[in-house]
Design a protein around this motif. Structure first.
Motif, PDB file in Angstrom:
ATOM      1  N   GLY A 176     105.427  39.589  16.700  1.00  0.00           N
ATOM      2  CA  GLY A 176     105.377  40.476  17.856  1.00  0.00           C
ATOM      3  C   GLY A 176     106.745  40.985  18.275  1.00  0.00           C
ATOM      4  O   GLY A 176     107.778  40.495  17.814  1.00  0.00           O
ATOM      5  N   ALA A 207     107.813  45.404  15.121  1.00  0.00           N
ATOM      6  CA  ALA A 207     106.814  44.339  15.014  1.00  0.00           C
ATOM      7  C   ALA A 207     106.175  44.365  13.629  1.00  0.00           C
ATOM      8  O   ALA A 207     106.096  45.408  12.987  1.00  0.00           O
ATOM      9  N   ALA A 240     108.283  36.741  21.864  1.00  0.00           N
ATOM     10  CA  ALA A 240     107.935  37.296  20.560  1.00  0.00           C
ATOM     11  C   ALA A 240     109.068  37.156  19.546  1.00  0.00           C
ATOM     12  O   ALA A 240     110.244  37.285  19.882  1.00  0.00           O
ATOM     13  N   VAL A 282     104.962  34.418  19.832  1.00  0.00           N
ATOM     14  CA  VAL A 282     104.054  35.342  19.165  1.00  0.00           C
ATOM     15  C   VAL A 282     104.706  35.785  17.863  1.00  0.00           C
ATOM     16  O   VAL A 282     105.619  36.617  17.858  1.00  0.00           O
ATOM     17  N   GLN A 319     105.208  45.454  22.678  1.00  0.00           N
ATOM     18  CA  GLN A 319     103.786  45.166  22.482  1.00  0.00           C
ATOM     19  C   GLN A 319     103.254  44.094  23.430  1.00  0.00           C
ATOM     20  O   GLN A 319     102.100  43.701  23.325  1.00  0.00           O
ATOM     21  N   GLN A 342      98.829  41.653  18.856  1.00  0.00           N
ATOM     22  CA  GLN A 342      99.695  40.921  19.779  1.00  0.00           C
ATOM     23  C   GLN A 342      98.999  40.734  21.126  1.00  0.00           C
ATOM     24  O   GLN A 342      99.052  39.645  21.713  1.00  0.00           O
TER      25      GLN A 342
END
Length: 247
Positions: free
Chosen positions: A206, A223, A176, A203, A210, A230
């Protein structure tokens, strides 16, 4: 002479007391877990827990021949990954999330063996994990390549002792943008440990926490997408990767 014996005696007693306090302190700290969020329960509902074996089970309506064992992150309760697991189960995969010793998967690396023996009808197995759970999954896979089809990392990476670079092992690394623990830098520095067959996906927006649904985690960054967003993204990417690898 007697004085020296007393010094040795009380020194040994002191060491034992300190050891006892250290172990006790670690145990108390390990039980201060990250619990599933209310949002997770509102989305998933009641979680099917095998109370005898202490793991959560998510089964598809049909095609129960492929299973995924997901090791939880350090001090994160297994139910926190229920939304992700449920999403994969809807696509035809049996997903099992075990409780682990002291809430640290690294102390229970071989839990996958017990799970596999309990589900003899499942022909193919993937292992994966979040954060330290991913380290544990990689450790298990490295020593049991003949038992697994591939590895899924959620904000995680293998340890330096588990170098997959010369092995043909399907891998999916989900990381993320705003992960404050398994940072982008750490992901980049450990990329050389992944296999040649590794697929990587960032991601956007993200963070670390998460990859499960348990709220904020100390040391993590904020985030810019919701936990559900996510989760939906990692479910989508994981399902595509699994489908491409064949059930």
């Amino acid at each position: 002479m007697m004085k020296m014996k007393n010094i040795i005696k009380y020194s040994m007693i002191g060491i034992v007391v300190l050891l006892f306090l250290s172990v006790g302190g670690f145990y108390i700290w390990s039980q201060q877990t990250y619990a599933p969020s209310k949002e997770m329960y509102s989305l998933v509902g009641k979680v099917n827990t095998d109370s005898e074996h202490h793991w959560d089970v998510f089964e598809p309506m049909k095609n129960k021949e492929t299973g995924i064992i997901l090791y939880p992150g350090a001090k994160v309760e297994p139910e926190a990954y229920s939304y992700y697991a449920q999403g994969l189960a809807k696509d035809g995969y049996t997903v099992i999330i075990p409780s682990v010793k002291f809430n640290f998967a690294i102390f229970d690396v071989n839990k996958a063996d017990q799970i596999m023996k309990s589900y003899p009808s499942i022909k193919k197995w993937y292992v994966g994990g979040h954060s330290l759970g991913g380290v544990a999954a990689a450790s298990y896979a490295y020593k049991n390549l003949n038992k697994i089809e591939g590895i899924i990392f959620l904000g995680a990476y293998p340890s330096n002792t588990n170098d997959f670079s010369n092995l043909n092992v399907p891998m999916l690394s989900l990381y993320a943008e705003n992960d404050g623990l398994s940072t982008m830098s750490k992901i980049s520095k450990t990329k050389h440990l992944l296999s040649k067959d590794a697929a990587m996906y960032e991601v956007l927006g993200g963070n670390h926490g998460q990859f499960g649904m348990y709220g904020k985690q100390k040391g993590d960054k904020k985030a810019t997408i919701t936990a559900q967003q996510q989760q939906d993204k990692i479910i989508e990417v994981t399902m595509k990767w699994l489908d491409d690898n064949g059930k």
